[in-house]
Design a protein around this motif. Structure first.
Motif, PDB file in Angstrom:
ATOM      1  N   TRP A 164      48.773  22.572  -7.891  1.00  0.00           N
ATOM      2  CA  TRP A 164      48.208  23.396  -6.826  1.00  0.00           C
ATOM      3  C   TRP A 164      48.381  22.793  -5.435  1.00  0.00           C
ATOM      4  CZ3 TRP A 164      47.148  27.990  -8.443  1.00  0.00           C
ATOM      5  CH2 TRP A 164      46.482  28.240  -9.640  1.00  0.00           C
ATOM      6  N   ASN A 218      53.890  23.570 -11.260  1.00  0.00           N
ATOM      7  CA  ASN A 218      52.693  24.241 -11.775  1.00  0.00           C
ATOM      8  C   ASN A 218      51.398  23.657 -11.213  1.00  0.00           C
ATOM      9  OD1 ASN A 218      54.094  26.073 -13.486  1.00  0.00           O
ATOM     10  ND2 ASN A 218      54.402  24.439 -14.972  1.00  0.00           N
ATOM     11  N   HIS A 223      41.642  14.552 -18.481  1.00  0.00           N
ATOM     12  CA  HIS A 223      42.742  14.583 -17.513  1.00  0.00           C
ATOM     13  C   HIS A 223      42.508  13.576 -16.390  1.00  0.00           C
ATOM     14  CE1 HIS A 223      44.681  18.226 -19.124  1.00  0.00           C
ATOM     15  NE2 HIS A 223      43.447  18.628 -19.388  1.00  0.00           N
ATOM     16  N   SER A 245      47.107  20.081 -11.911  1.00  0.00           N
ATOM     17  CA  SER A 245      46.330  21.168 -12.502  1.00  0.00           C
ATOM     18  C   SER A 245      46.476  21.183 -14.028  1.00  0.00           C
ATOM     19  CB  SER A 245      46.791  22.519 -11.937  1.00  0.00           C
ATOM     20  OG  SER A 245      48.103  22.817 -12.390  1.00  0.00           O
ATOM     21  N   PHE A 246      45.561  21.901 -14.656  1.00  0.00           N
ATOM     22  CA  PHE A 246      45.636  22.199 -16.084  1.00  0.00           C
ATOM     23  C   PHE A 246      44.896  23.507 -16.296  1.00  0.00           C
ATOM     24  CE2 PHE A 246      41.957  19.490 -15.366  1.00  0.00           C
ATOM     25  CZ  PHE A 246      40.930  20.155 -16.026  1.00  0.00           C
ATOM     26  N   ASP A 247      44.970  24.058 -17.476  1.00  0.00           N
ATOM     27  CA  ASP A 247      44.317  25.325 -17.766  1.00  0.00           C
ATOM     28  C   ASP A 247      42.804  25.167 -17.597  1.00  0.00           C
ATOM     29  OD1 ASP A 247      43.922  27.922 -18.536  1.00  0.00           O
ATOM     30  OD2 ASP A 247      44.019  27.509 -20.691  1.00  0.00           O
ATOM     31  N   GLY A 248      42.248  25.861 -16.639  1.00  0.00           N
ATOM     32  CA  GLY A 248      40.823  25.763 -16.383  1.00  0.00           C
ATOM     33  C   GLY A 248      40.457  24.866 -15.215  1.00  0.00           C
ATOM     34  N   SER A 249      41.448  24.341 -14.502  1.00  0.00           N
ATOM     35  CA  SER A 249      41.143  23.429 -13.394  1.00  0.00           C
ATOM     36  C   SER A 249      40.692  24.162 -12.126  1.00  0.00           C
ATOM     37  CB  SER A 249      42.357  22.551 -13.076  1.00  0.00           C
ATOM     38  OG  SER A 249      43.461  23.336 -12.646  1.00  0.00           O
TER      39      SER A 249
END
Length: 240
Positions: A67, A65, A105, A129-133
């Motif tokens: 990038w 997940n 993070h 990555s994370f939600d919003g990265s």
């Protein structure tokens, strides 16, 4: 006779190297004459080590997940040299690091800056990555475009490690490259076991729940030491 089995194991894959120790001779095996490594052999071994180190970092610190980002340069903003490109990257990645930290993070990255023979500059970047990265990464780069792809996990990231580690010798059309990574990507010491009987080496032993990546199996006689060797990768049949 004895041989060493050196294993680097992550949660979904393991690299295995098996080679004769050279301490007690090699009964049943006719040793070839030891030779000095050629410049070409040294380059090949260095590239192998480079790709393997990157692969181990990906195994331990990234996942499907995350990038694979490509930062490109507008034609009128191409850097004059690699040092300038490194400064551009440092400025951008510091912005990303700051924004990641604000959101709780830790930033992790591996990058290769590449310039082609036609003076086309770009940065390949493996990044967690994370939600919003994605907007953070895009906004940090001021010199051109940003392309996002999920990490491709074929061969448990083997092809990705090769791709991110390209050099002018291994990548068509490349003039210069610069590989680097963040400091928070430690790799473990390989587990090494010594076996006293060469006959136990003759067959690859595959644990239950794992399978052999046949494209990674290499075996033969080391042209430098004159002794037999084998390397291969085992992949967990169901990813954790």
């Amino acid at each position: 006779m004895s041989y060493v089995k050196a294993t680097y194991k992550s949660k979904n894959a393991m690299d295995v190297s098996e080679y004769h120790t050279g301490r007690y001779g090699a009964p049943g095996q006719e040793r070839q004459k030891r030779k000095k490594a050629t410049p070409e052999q040294i380059k090949k071994q260095n590239q192998y080590n480079r790709e393997r180190k990157v692969k181990w970092m990906i195994w331990d610190h990234f996942d499907v997940n995350d990038w694979l980002v490509t930062w490109t340069y507008r034609k009128d903003e191409r850097p004059p040299d690699m040092n300038t490109a490194k400064k551009d990257f440092k400025k951008a990645i510091e912005k990303v690091k700051k924004e990641y930290k604000k959101r709780g993070h830790e930033l992790k990255w591996i990058r290769n800056i590449e310039v082609g023979t036609r003076n086309s500059w770009h940065v390949h970047l493996i990044i967690n990555s994370f939600d919003g990265s994605a907007p953070i990464i895009k906004d940090a780069w001021e010199h051109g475009g940003t392309d996002f792809k999920l990490l491709y996990a074929d061969g448990e990231f083997r092809e990705l490690a090769s791709y991110i580690s390209k050099t002018p010798e291994t990548g068509a059309g490349l003039k210069e490259t610069s590989l680097s990574h963040s400091r928070n990507l430690p790799i473990k010491e390989r587990e090494k076991k010594v076996y006293l009987h060469w006959k136990t080496w003759k067959k690859v032993r595959i644990p239950k729940g794992w399978h052999l990546d046949k494209d990674t199996l290499q075996e033969g006689v080391n042209p430098v030491t004159g002794y037999a060797y084998r390397t291969y990768t085992l992949i967990r049949s169901r990813r954790c």
